[in-house]
Design a protein around this motif. Structure first.
Motif, mmCIF file in Angstrom:
data_model
loop_
_atom_site.group_PDB
_atom_site.id
_atom_site.type_symbol
_atom_site.label_atom_id
_atom_site.label_comp_id
_atom_site.label_asym_id
_atom_site.label_seq_id
_atom_site.Cartn_x
_atom_site.Cartn_y
_atom_site.Cartn_z
ATOM 1 N N PRO A 180 -26.917 -9.565 86.967
ATOM 2 C CA PRO A 180 -25.504 -9.668 87.340
ATOM 3 C C PRO A 180 -24.569 -9.180 86.224
ATOM 4 O O PRO A 180 -24.719 -9.573 85.073
ATOM 5 C CB PRO A 180 -25.311 -11.177 87.555
ATOM 6 C CG PRO A 180 -26.673 -11.724 87.762
ATOM 7 C CD PRO A 180 -27.618 -10.841 87.024
ATOM 8 N N HIS A 181 -23.672 -8.301 86.594
ATOM 9 C CA HIS A 181 -22.630 -7.854 85.649
ATOM 10 C C HIS A 181 -21.525 -7.149 86.405
ATOM 11 O O HIS A 181 -21.717 -6.672 87.526
ATOM 12 C CB HIS A 181 -23.206 -6.929 84.571
ATOM 13 C CG HIS A 181 -23.623 -5.560 85.047
ATOM 14 N ND1 HIS A 181 -24.745 -5.347 85.820
ATOM 15 C CD2 HIS A 181 -23.071 -4.339 84.855
ATOM 16 C CE1 HIS A 181 -24.876 -4.057 86.061
ATOM 17 N NE2 HIS A 181 -23.861 -3.406 85.496
ATOM 18 N N LEU A 182 -20.372 -7.101 85.791
ATOM 19 C CA LEU A 182 -19.257 -6.312 86.316
ATOM 20 C C LEU A 182 -19.237 -4.964 85.613
ATOM 21 O O LEU A 182 -19.223 -4.909 84.377
ATOM 22 C CB LEU A 182 -17.924 -7.040 86.055
ATOM 23 C CG LEU A 182 -16.670 -6.233 86.417
ATOM 24 C CD1 LEU A 182 -16.563 -6.042 87.927
ATOM 25 C CD2 LEU A 182 -15.418 -6.898 85.880
ATOM 26 N N HIS A 183 -19.233 -3.895 86.390
ATOM 27 C CA HIS A 183 -18.963 -2.567 85.829
ATOM 28 C C HIS A 183 -17.477 -2.316 86.034
ATOM 29 O O HIS A 183 -16.996 -2.238 87.166
ATOM 30 C CB HIS A 183 -19.795 -1.490 86.543
ATOM 31 C CG HIS A 183 -19.498 -0.094 86.093
ATOM 32 N ND1 HIS A 183 -20.245 0.567 85.135
ATOM 33 C CD2 HIS A 183 -18.512 0.767 86.444
ATOM 34 C CE1 HIS A 183 -19.734 1.775 84.940
ATOM 35 N NE2 HIS A 183 -18.676 1.934 85.726
ATOM 36 N N PHE A 184 -16.733 -2.240 84.936
ATOM 37 C CA PHE A 184 -15.282 -2.055 84.993
ATOM 38 C C PHE A 184 -14.970 -0.682 84.407
ATOM 39 O O PHE A 184 -15.284 -0.398 83.252
ATOM 40 C CB PHE A 184 -14.588 -3.155 84.169
ATOM 41 C CG PHE A 184 -13.097 -3.070 84.167
ATOM 42 C CD1 PHE A 184 -12.352 -3.719 85.143
ATOM 43 C CD2 PHE A 184 -12.419 -2.352 83.187
ATOM 44 C CE1 PHE A 184 -10.960 -3.637 85.155
ATOM 45 C CE2 PHE A 184 -11.032 -2.272 83.192
ATOM 46 C CZ PHE A 184 -10.307 -2.917 84.174
ATOM 47 N N LYS A 236 -24.949 6.259 75.599
ATOM 48 C CA LYS A 236 -25.997 7.094 76.198
ATOM 49 C C LYS A 236 -27.203 6.202 76.453
ATOM 50 O O LYS A 236 -27.768 5.626 75.538
ATOM 51 C CB LYS A 236 -26.347 8.250 75.263
ATOM 52 C CG LYS A 236 -27.293 9.236 75.885
ATOM 53 C CD LYS A 236 -27.159 10.609 75.272
ATOM 54 C CE LYS A 236 -28.129 11.638 75.834
ATOM 55 N NZ LYS A 236 -28.954 11.281 76.951
ATOM 56 N N ARG A 237 -27.568 6.054 77.735
ATOM 57 C CA ARG A 237 -28.595 5.092 78.118
ATOM 58 C C ARG A 237 -29.807 5.775 78.738
ATOM 59 O O ARG A 237 -29.660 6.667 79.560
ATOM 60 C CB ARG A 237 -28.029 4.104 79.146
ATOM 61 C CG ARG A 237 -26.916 3.237 78.587
ATOM 62 C CD ARG A 237 -26.354 2.341 79.663
ATOM 63 N NE ARG A 237 -25.456 1.328 79.112
ATOM 64 C CZ ARG A 237 -24.782 0.463 79.872
ATOM 65 N NH1 ARG A 237 -24.899 0.497 81.191
ATOM 66 N NH2 ARG A 237 -23.983 -0.431 79.310
ATOM 67 N N ASP A 238 -30.976 5.275 78.368
ATOM 68 C CA ASP A 238 -32.208 5.758 78.988
ATOM 69 C C ASP A 238 -32.568 4.949 80.225
ATOM 70 O O ASP A 238 -33.398 5.358 81.019
ATOM 71 C CB ASP A 238 -33.378 5.666 78.000
ATOM 72 C CG ASP A 238 -33.484 6.918 77.148
ATOM 73 O OD1 ASP A 238 -32.771 7.897 77.451
ATOM 74 O OD2 ASP A 238 -34.264 6.916 76.194
ATOM 75 N N ILE A 294 -17.088 -0.160 81.107
ATOM 76 C CA ILE A 294 -17.563 -1.246 80.248
ATOM 77 C C ILE A 294 -18.236 -2.250 81.173
ATOM 78 O O ILE A 294 -17.787 -2.465 82.301
ATOM 79 C CB ILE A 294 -16.401 -1.872 79.453
ATOM 80 C CG1 ILE A 294 -16.895 -3.015 78.584
ATOM 81 C CG2 ILE A 294 -15.277 -2.350 80.333
ATOM 82 C CD1 ILE A 294 -15.829 -3.556 77.652
ATOM 83 N N ASP A 295 -19.338 -2.830 80.709
ATOM 84 C CA ASP A 295 -20.043 -3.844 81.498
ATOM 85 C C ASP A 295 -19.781 -5.226 80.910
ATOM 86 O O ASP A 295 -19.821 -5.403 79.690
ATOM 87 C CB ASP A 295 -21.556 -3.580 81.474
ATOM 88 C CG ASP A 295 -21.944 -2.334 82.246
ATOM 89 O OD1 ASP A 295 -21.303 -2.046 83.274
ATOM 90 O OD2 ASP A 295 -22.884 -1.644 81.807
ATOM 91 N N PHE A 296 -19.520 -6.168 81.791
ATOM 92 C CA PHE A 296 -19.424 -7.573 81.391
ATOM 93 C C PHE A 296 -20.597 -8.288 82.063
ATOM 94 O O PHE A 296 -20.624 -8.425 83.286
ATOM 95 C CB PHE A 296 -18.112 -8.192 81.893
ATOM 96 C CG PHE A 296 -16.869 -7.653 81.234
ATOM 97 C CD1 PHE A 296 -16.416 -8.177 80.030
ATOM 98 C CD2 PHE A 296 -16.145 -6.635 81.835
ATOM 99 C CE1 PHE A 296 -15.261 -7.680 79.429
ATOM 100 C CE2 PHE A 296 -14.989 -6.138 81.240
ATOM 101 C CZ PHE A 296 -14.543 -6.666 80.043
ATOM 102 N N VAL A 356 -24.741 9.070 80.525
ATOM 103 C CA VAL A 356 -23.586 8.621 79.743
ATOM 104 C C VAL A 356 -22.756 7.659 80.585
ATOM 105 O O VAL A 356 -22.199 8.029 81.628
ATOM 106 C CB VAL A 356 -22.724 9.815 79.264
ATOM 107 C CG1 VAL A 356 -21.535 9.316 78.435
ATOM 108 C CG2 VAL A 356 -23.562 10.804 78.473
ATOM 109 N N HIS A 357 -22.652 6.428 80.128
ATOM 110 C CA HIS A 357 -22.011 5.339 80.874
ATOM 111 C C HIS A 357 -20.497 5.403 80.667
ATOM 112 O O HIS A 357 -20.014 5.474 79.543
ATOM 113 C CB HIS A 357 -22.586 4.014 80.364
ATOM 114 C CG HIS A 357 -22.147 2.818 81.110
ATOM 115 N ND1 HIS A 357 -21.278 1.896 80.582
ATOM 116 C CD2 HIS A 357 -22.448 2.379 82.356
ATOM 117 C CE1 HIS A 357 -21.080 0.923 81.466
ATOM 118 N NE2 HIS A 357 -21.782 1.200 82.553
ATOM 119 N N LEU A 358 -19.735 5.353 81.763
ATOM 120 C CA LEU A 358 -18.302 5.658 81.698
ATOM 121 C C LEU A 358 -17.398 4.432 81.767
ATOM 122 O O LEU A 358 -16.177 4.557 81.685
ATOM 123 C CB LEU A 358 -17.933 6.617 82.838
ATOM 124 C CG LEU A 358 -18.682 7.951 82.820
ATOM 125 C CD1 LEU A 358 -18.441 8.717 84.113
ATOM 126 C CD2 LEU A 358 -18.266 8.789 81.616
HETATM 127 ZN ZN LIG Z 1 -21.851 -0.212 84.064
#
Ligand SMILES: [Zn+2]
Length: 232
Positions: A182-186, A73-75, A96-98, A92-94
């Motif tokens: 920079p990140h990957l949302h997977f 849960k992110r603000d 995983i971030d790299f 609510v983030h669904l």
């Molecule tokens: Zn993400």
């Protein structure tokens, strides 16, 4: 180790979606939830601040990648109007971030096909996005790759076969990935409905049950050889 997915026993067999030489020591976990007191002083409220925080953690640990965020849960989404499309903002983030540098190669973690792709260009959105379709037993699952570079999309075709380990794109810079470090949302998606090149990556708290069931935790799909901090 096996898990029950779609009612079938499933042994994780996704390799990492990241190119390059990476060893377990190269990974750290990162908490971007509202529970992390480091995020409360305002210094991570813009791209530069969040970048300094995340990549500072990576550097301090002498690592190459920070990862995490499933069901977090992110603000931090309050800064983007893209997430405020209803009575309260989505949080609510669904996936995983790299978190890794722009230009990092993104590769397919198992064989599949290109389901769809699109540049989701709203502020705070995914920017260039690719969705692959994979088969697990008799079922299909979709994997969404968000925050890619613009050069990742031209030349792709829906239905195109992709091998395990094949490069599908690179990570974008904030101008391309819609204002994120920079990140990957997977994200894995069981029933993708009519969505093409896009799918919610963050949901309202009230819809959490449906979305977390439809978007299982990607960490349970990965082979556990790449990080000491994997699910046990
Ligand atoms: Zn993400």
């Amino acid at each position: 180790m096996t898990y029950t997915i779609f009612g079938e026993q499933f042994t994780p067999k996704f390799s990492l979606p990241l190119g390059g030489e990476l060893s377990p020591e190269d990974f750290i976990t990162i908490d971007l939830s509202k529970k992390n007191p480091d995020l409360l002083n305002g210094t991570t409220d813009d791209v530069a601040g969040l970048h300094a925080y995340v990549f500072g953690k990576i550097e301090a640990a002498n690592a190459k990648c920070a990862y995490g965020g499933y069901a977090e849960k992110r603000d931090l989404y309050q800064r983007s109007s893209h997430f405020a499309d209803s009575e309260d903002f989505r949080s609510v983030h669904l996936g995983i971030d790299f978190w890794m540098p722009a230009g990092t190669d993104i590769v397919a973690p198992m064989p599949g096909r290109i389901h769809s792709f699109k540049n989701n260009d709203n502020p705070g959105d995914y920017g260039p996005t690719i969705i692959l379709e994979h088969h697990i037993g008799n079922e299909k699952i979709h994997a969404l790759y968000g925050h890619l570079s613009k050069v990742s999309l031209p030349g792709l075709m829906e239905g195109q076969l992709i091998n395990r380990g094949q490069k599908i794109g690179t990570l974008g810079i904030p101008d391309e990935n819609r204002d994120w470090p920079p990140h990957l949302h997977f994200q894995l998606i069981k029933d993708i409905g009519e969505y093409k090149g896009d799918y919610p990556g963050v949901c309202h708290k009230k819809d959490k049950k449906y979305y977390l069931e439809n978007c299982p935790d990607p960490l349970v799909f990965f082979e556990n050889s790449w990080s000491k901090k994997m699910v046990s």
